[in-house]
Design a protein around this motif. Structure first.
Motif, mmCIF file in Angstrom:
data_model
loop_
_atom_site.group_PDB
_atom_site.id
_atom_site.type_symbol
_atom_site.label_atom_id
_atom_site.label_comp_id
_atom_site.label_asym_id
_atom_site.label_seq_id
_atom_site.Cartn_x
_atom_site.Cartn_y
_atom_site.Cartn_z
ATOM 1 N N ASN A 347 0.816 -1.224 0.000
ATOM 2 C CA ASN A 347 0.000 0.000 0.000
ATOM 3 C C ASN A 347 0.843 1.265 0.000
ATOM 4 O O ASN A 347 0.440 2.295 0.548
ATOM 5 C CB ASN A 347 -0.952 0.019 1.208
ATOM 6 C CG ASN A 347 -1.918 -1.150 1.192
ATOM 7 O OD1 ASN A 347 -2.191 -1.736 0.138
ATOM 8 N ND2 ASN A 347 -2.435 -1.512 2.371
ATOM 9 N N GLY A 348 2.031 1.178 -0.613
ATOM 10 C CA GLY A 348 2.885 2.351 -0.738
ATOM 11 C C GLY A 348 3.567 2.762 0.560
ATOM 12 O O GLY A 348 4.204 3.819 0.635
ATOM 13 N N GLU A 349 3.491 1.930 1.614
ATOM 14 C CA GLU A 349 4.046 2.283 2.921
ATOM 15 C C GLU A 349 5.547 2.573 2.864
ATOM 16 O O GLU A 349 6.051 3.436 3.584
ATOM 17 C CB GLU A 349 3.783 1.137 3.908
ATOM 18 C CG GLU A 349 4.290 1.375 5.321
ATOM 19 C CD GLU A 349 3.405 2.333 6.118
ATOM 20 O OE1 GLU A 349 3.916 2.937 7.082
ATOM 21 O OE2 GLU A 349 2.204 2.449 5.775
ATOM 22 N N TRP A 350 6.242 1.871 1.980
ATOM 23 C CA TRP A 350 7.706 2.034 1.941
ATOM 24 C C TRP A 350 8.195 2.592 0.608
ATOM 25 O O TRP A 350 9.358 2.447 0.260
ATOM 26 C CB TRP A 350 8.370 0.671 2.224
ATOM 27 C CG TRP A 350 8.046 0.209 3.616
ATOM 28 C CD1 TRP A 350 8.601 0.647 4.764
ATOM 29 C CD2 TRP A 350 7.043 -0.738 3.987
ATOM 30 N NE1 TRP A 350 8.041 0.036 5.839
ATOM 31 C CE2 TRP A 350 7.060 -0.834 5.414
ATOM 32 C CE3 TRP A 350 6.125 -1.530 3.274
ATOM 33 C CZ2 TRP A 350 6.203 -1.672 6.126
ATOM 34 C CZ3 TRP A 350 5.268 -2.369 3.999
ATOM 35 C CH2 TRP A 350 5.302 -2.424 5.397
ATOM 36 N N ASP A 351 7.307 3.284 -0.090
ATOM 37 C CA ASP A 351 7.673 3.848 -1.395
ATOM 38 C C ASP A 351 8.263 5.242 -1.218
ATOM 39 O O ASP A 351 7.704 6.253 -1.655
ATOM 40 C CB ASP A 351 6.456 3.881 -2.327
ATOM 41 C CG ASP A 351 5.947 2.489 -2.657
ATOM 42 O OD1 ASP A 351 6.618 1.508 -2.274
ATOM 43 O OD2 ASP A 351 4.880 2.394 -3.280
ATOM 44 N N TYR A 352 9.410 5.308 -0.545
ATOM 45 C CA TYR A 352 10.068 6.603 -0.344
ATOM 46 C C TYR A 352 11.570 6.413 -0.521
ATOM 47 O O TYR A 352 12.098 5.295 -0.506
ATOM 48 C CB TYR A 352 9.759 7.181 1.037
ATOM 49 C CG TYR A 352 9.981 6.226 2.191
ATOM 50 C CD1 TYR A 352 11.262 5.972 2.696
ATOM 51 C CD2 TYR A 352 8.898 5.587 2.809
ATOM 52 C CE1 TYR A 352 11.447 5.103 3.744
ATOM 53 C CE2 TYR A 352 9.092 4.721 3.864
ATOM 54 C CZ TYR A 352 10.364 4.481 4.337
ATOM 55 O OH TYR A 352 10.559 3.624 5.382
ATOM 56 N N ASP A 353 12.268 7.538 -0.715
ATOM 57 C CA ASP A 353 13.721 7.500 -0.878
ATOM 58 C C ASP A 353 14.405 7.331 0.470
ATOM 59 O O ASP A 353 13.928 7.815 1.502
ATOM 60 C CB ASP A 353 14.212 8.805 -1.528
ATOM 61 C CG ASP A 353 13.839 8.892 -2.991
ATOM 62 O OD1 ASP A 353 13.538 7.840 -3.584
ATOM 63 O OD2 ASP A 353 13.827 10.017 -3.526
ATOM 64 N N VAL A 354 15.527 6.628 0.444
ATOM 65 C CA VAL A 354 16.361 6.427 1.633
ATOM 66 C C VAL A 354 17.712 7.085 1.364
ATOM 67 O O VAL A 354 18.513 6.568 0.578
ATOM 68 C CB VAL A 354 16.538 4.932 1.934
ATOM 69 C CG1 VAL A 354 17.491 4.731 3.106
ATOM 70 C CG2 VAL A 354 15.199 4.274 2.229
ATOM 71 N N PRO A 355 17.994 8.232 1.972
ATOM 72 C CA PRO A 355 19.260 8.924 1.708
ATOM 73 C C PRO A 355 20.436 8.251 2.394
ATOM 74 O O PRO A 355 20.271 7.590 3.427
ATOM 75 C CB PRO A 355 19.021 10.309 2.290
ATOM 76 C CG PRO A 355 18.036 10.085 3.386
ATOM 77 C CD PRO A 355 17.146 8.983 2.916
#
Length: 987
Positions: A347-355
């Motif tokens: 459900n898009g929970e971890w669809d983010y960038d990891v710097p």
């Protein structure tokens, strides 16, 4: 003895005493305790006026179980100090206390509820708190009796309890000072959290045990590569970025992290690298079937750890190659995807960038050189999050389970209620395997934090808590030692406190120097609540978030004085405390309770400051606890006081080690190697336990067990024998017999010199809390200088000299002087035995050795020249007694009085000294011949005593039937078969 030889036994002045050689301490000690209570010894000492005060503030033990040997060690040491300071002229007050609030008691009540099938959360909170109070009261009574049985003096009739109404009022008042001075704030940060007990824990409530953890090596795919040179020039465009990503060496590369907490991966928000670490880009060139790695994979790894990572991924050195160096600037230009990015049903929970972010906490000691960073679940992670604005997560609930609506893992449990591992780690690992995010997995046994109560493993959990900011500037006018709590604490440690041993300073200093803010709140019920109100709708950073009103504060404190902290939980409490000035609907009442270390840290206020028997300036002369209290009571008391009175609440801190079994192992009920104080007192008596403490070096860990206690009991018997000899030979002594020291023989004046030396040793030792040194000096004096030397020599004069003999009267005068000093010097240690010795001479309804001071010792008793002379005399005597012992062993003689040796002494000065004393008397021979002639070959010698030789000769004459000396004049006097001295004594 022939039938017609007179029996002179009845003419001797033999010892007379009812003092038994067998102590019978287990049966007799309770009687002395009852007597002290009856005559009010502690209260009568307080009536002595004009004495400088000395206050040892008692660190409160916890009221929830029988005493263990560590309790006994601690309280006995305190008793040594209180009693010795009192007997050296101080008004030494001791108010025992108990810690009554907190999780251990609450946990016991919850266990009782669970056993009855009751739900604690459905019980009225005030009723529940009353259950906790009754539980603590029961154990206080038990522990008080157990402490008193050890001979501990103190104000047992009126101890301090952290649950007393006044104490609870003061604790709240002290907390409100933090509210008013601006150090109190609410923050959301990771803290040590117990999923089993559902509360935050302080560092002092954490212990470390071996724990087996899952380990995983996780791939974070590189998704974006910034041209750091272009970034600096501000020339990045979408097209430039696309071209950069395509041509980069890092296209398709993966940053590998290693963690022992797989359950934290869903909360990841960044990966950190160490700017000073050497990194490389590694390519997989071959793989075995069992490896999760694939040919062509490229990994970013620290060079120092690459081989270890590849080995765990089941790759031989021939199956990978290093492509090139990777600079910190290049690492800082990378962005990764979360390994669960795009996962099915995510459900898009971890669809983010990891710097990738620089972090000084990253090392290449273990792992991969990259640290998975979850700001909600670690202090380093949190600090990185603050610095770079990372998002906090709130996925983990108070019971250690994931929030129910978390995709894929909702409801998973990190730690079960019984402390065992839940399913969270397994479910996260399984999902990472499914999405091909792992290159390896394993298990690791390592030291891991556990709750010291439930013994369950802990987690770091982000949760709103109340904190005291120890670096906030305090505008309270108490800045003599600094403007912040940390500054004041560090200055106090260096300038205001004496540390015993000195290593305690370094330990506490380093802890406070590096510690984070103090977590004050606990999510429990049994304790003093955080007596504050927050404005609804306001944010923690808003100036009106916390209600700061002195009138409200005073109403709270007044209510607690009358009703205790239960007042906070009663119906209508909010309206009562807010009064007419505030609308109750505008404020929330905080129901968290204070960390119990804040309770005990506040004791200086309601004990030292507020009690009549506290300290005149509210500062203790001494705090004394085990070494673990550098992170416990010493620590919290320091922080609390620096926030409220601007300095440390103590002038001295003494720390002792832990108790171990005879082999040096930690005591454990399961191992069966524990030693209970109650068992020792039943078998030997409390004085033997006290003597064990006195004989030990308390600054290190102390060993105790059956064989050690046997040795202590043997020392006690030897000391008791010394006291019995004195008592027996002081029978009937009166002041009329007393001899002025100037008129005494040299031997007695030498004893007085030794007493003057010892008086200084004892007083300095007591002041330095060196009880081992004090006892060792006294024990050696009693058993060597007295029993084996002085008493051995003077028995003849005491038994056989006439009543008017100067020698006998001098000896009895010295015995009286010895009696008063030995009993008072030893009374702080052997409280029961010295009382028995004292009462044997001075019986009476109000008599007690514990009501007198150590006598002052005249300075003119010191005589260094005499001491030097007698040191030489004793050296020569050693050779003589050793020579006679051989003759006795070979059955040449039966006793030393049968000898009349010739003693050859090379040193003319020593020889001259020997001729000025009755050396035969000193050697306990009937006669002796001193000569400066060279020692013949057959002379006996001791290698360590140069220039002295002894030639054995038998004494000439007949045996005196009264004193047993063999002398030529025996039988030539009016009284048959006596020597001249005995004939005169018979009159």
């Amino acid at each position: 003895m022939c039938a017609d030889t007179p029996d002179y036994k009845d003419t001797l002045s033999l010892p007379e005493t009812d003092f038994p050689m067998r102590a019978g301490l287990p049966k007799r000690e309770p009687g002395w305790l009852a007597r002290w209570a009856e005559i009010g010894v502690y209260d009568r000492l307080r009536e002595k006026t004009g004495r400088p005060p000395f206050t040892l503030h008692d660190g409160p033990p916890y009221a929830n179980g029988h005493l263990h040997i560590g309790h006994a060690l601690n309280k006995i040491l305190k008793d040594f100090i209180v009693r010795s300071q009192q007997m050296m002229g101080k008004d030494a007050r001791y108010v025992p206390g108990w810690d009554c609030h907190g999780l251990p008691i609450e946990w016991k009540i919850e266990e009782q509820y669970r056993a009855k099938g009751l739900d604690k959360d459905k019980v009225d909170v005030v009723d529940f708190r009353q259950e906790c109070r009754r539980f603590a009261e029961g154990w206080i009574d038990i522990q008080r009796e157990e402490f008193q049985r050890l001979g501990i003096t103190g104000n047992w009739a009126d101890p301090y309890l952290t649950m007393d109404y006044h104490a609870e009022a003061v604790i709240a008042q002290e907390f409100l000072k933090f509210l008013m001075n601006g150090t109190l704030y609410q923050g959301s940060k990771p803290v040590m959290w117990s999923p089993v007990e559902k509360t935050a824990l302080a560092e002092a409530e954490v212990e470390y045990h071996d724990h087996q953890s899952h380990t995983i090596w996780v791939k974070f795919p590189v998704t974006r590569v910034l041209d750091f040179r272009a970034v600096k020039r501000g020339q990045i465009t979408d097209e430039l970025q696309r071209q950069q990503d395509q041509k980069s060496d890092f296209s398709g590369a993966q940053v590998v992290i290693w963690t022992t907490t797989p359950w934290t991966i869903p909360q990841n928000r960044a990966v950190c690298f160490g700017p000073a670490i050497a990194y490389g880009l590694y390519e997989v060139t071959g793989t075995p079937d069992e490896s999760w790695a694939e040919v062509g994979d490229t990994y970013l790894l620290a060079d120092a750890l690459a081989e270890d990572v590849m080995r765990n991924a089941r790759l031989e050195p021939s199956m990978y190659s290093r492509l090139r160096d990777v600079t910190p600037e290049e690492l800082g230009s990378l962005t990764c995807a979360h390994p669960l990015r795009g996962v099915e049903n995510g459900n898009g929970e971890w669809d983010y960038d990891v710097p990738l972010l620089p972090g000084d906490h990253v090392t290449d000691d273990a792992g991969t050189g990259f640290v998975h960073t979850a700001p909600s679940h670690g202090d380093d992670d949190y600090q990185i999050g603050l610095k770079f604005g990372l998002q906090m997560t709130y996925n983990v609930l108070e019971d250690g389970s994931y929030r129910a609506d978390l995709p894929l893992f909702g409801g998973a449990v990190i730690t079960k209620p019984n402390g065992k591992e839940g399913d969270a780690n397994r479910r996260v690992i399984d999902k990472l395997v499914e999405v091909d995010a792992l290159i390896a997995r394993g298990k690791l046994k390592h030291s891991y934090p556990h709750s010291w109560r439930s013994k369950a493993p802990l987690i770091y959990r982000n949760t709103p808590q109340w904190f005291a900011a120890i670096d906030a500037r305090l505008d309270d006018g108490m800045d003599s030692y600094g403007e912040t709590i940390r500054q004041r604490a560090l200055t106090s440690i260096d300038q205001l406190v004496k540390w015993t041993p000195q290593t305690g300073r370094n330990r506490l200093y380093s802890m406070i120097e590096s510690r984070p803010d103090w977590v004050l709140s606990r999510q429990r019920a049994w304790g003093v609540p955080l007596t504050c109100f927050v404005k609804k709708g306001a944010k923690p950073d808003d100036s009106d978030f916390l209600l700061r009103d002195p009138a409200v504060n005073q109403r709270i404190v007044d209510a607690f004085e009358q009703e205790g902290a239960d007042a906070w939980y009663k119906e209508g409490a909010k309206e009562r405390f807010l009064g007419n000035d505030y609308n109750p609907d505008d404020y929330d009442q905080v129901f968290d309770v204070l960390d119990v270390w804040f309770d005990s840290g506040s004791t200086h206020a309601f004990v030292l400051r507020d009690r009549a028997d506290g300290s005149e300036d509210g500062i203790a002369d001494l705090y004394l606890e085990g070494t673990d209290q550098h992170r416990g009571w010493f620590h919290s008391s320091m922080l609390q006081a620096c926030g409220t009175i601007g300095r440390a609440p103590y002038r001295g801190v003494l720390t002792h080690g832990f108790t171990l079994d005879e082999k040096g192992n930690k005591m454990s009920k399961s191992l069966g190697n524990t030693v209970a104080p109650e068992d020792v007192t039943k078998q030997y008596g409390a004085d033997i336990l006290r003597l064990w403490v006195a004989q030990s070096d308390y600054t290190a860990d102390l060993r105790i067990g059956p064989e050690i206690l046997k040795g202590v009991a043997d020392s006690y018997r030897r000391l008791r024998n010394t006291m019995r000899f004195m008592l027996g030979n002081l029978a009937g002594f009166t002041d009329a017999e007393r001899v002025d020291p100037a008129e005494m023989p040299e031997l007695e004046r030498w004893v007085l010199h030794r007493l003057a030396e010892l008086d200084e040793t004892v007083r300095q030792g007591f002041d330095a809390y060196d009880f081992q040194g004090v006892f060792q000096a006294l024990f050696n004096f009693a058993t060597v200088d007295l029993s084996s030397f002085y008493f051995d020599i003077r028995k003849d004069a005491l038994y056989c000299d006439g009543p008017d003999s100067l020698r006998r009267k001098s000896a009895r005068t010295v015995l009286d002087i010895l009696f008063h000093r030995l009993t008072t010097w030893l009374a702080p240690i052997l409280v029961f035995t010295m009382e028995e010795v004292w009462l044997e001479r001075f019986p009476g309804d109000d008599s007690s050795v514990h009501l007198v001071d150590i006598p002052e010792t005249p300075a003119n008793w010191r005589d260094e020249a005499l001491a030097a002379k007698w040191a030489g005399v004793r050296q020569v005597r050693r050779v003589v007694t050793a020579a006679l012992e051989i003759q006795r062993r070979d059955k040449v003689i039966g006793a030393s009085l049968e000898a009349a040796p010739v003693v050859h002494v090379r040193d003319a000065e020593v020889l001259a000294a020997l001729k000025t004393v009755d050396f035969a008397d000193i050697c306990i021979t009937s006669a002796i011949q001193l000569t400066g002639d060279p020692s013949p070959n057959e002379a006996f010698r001791l290698p360590e005593v140069d220039g002295v030789g002894v030639v054995f000769e038998k004494a000439e004459g007949q045996k005196c039937q009264r004193c047993w000396k063999i002398l030529p004049d025996v039988g030539a006097h009016a009284h048959a078969a006596t020597c001249s001295r005995c004939n005169d004594a018979l009159g």
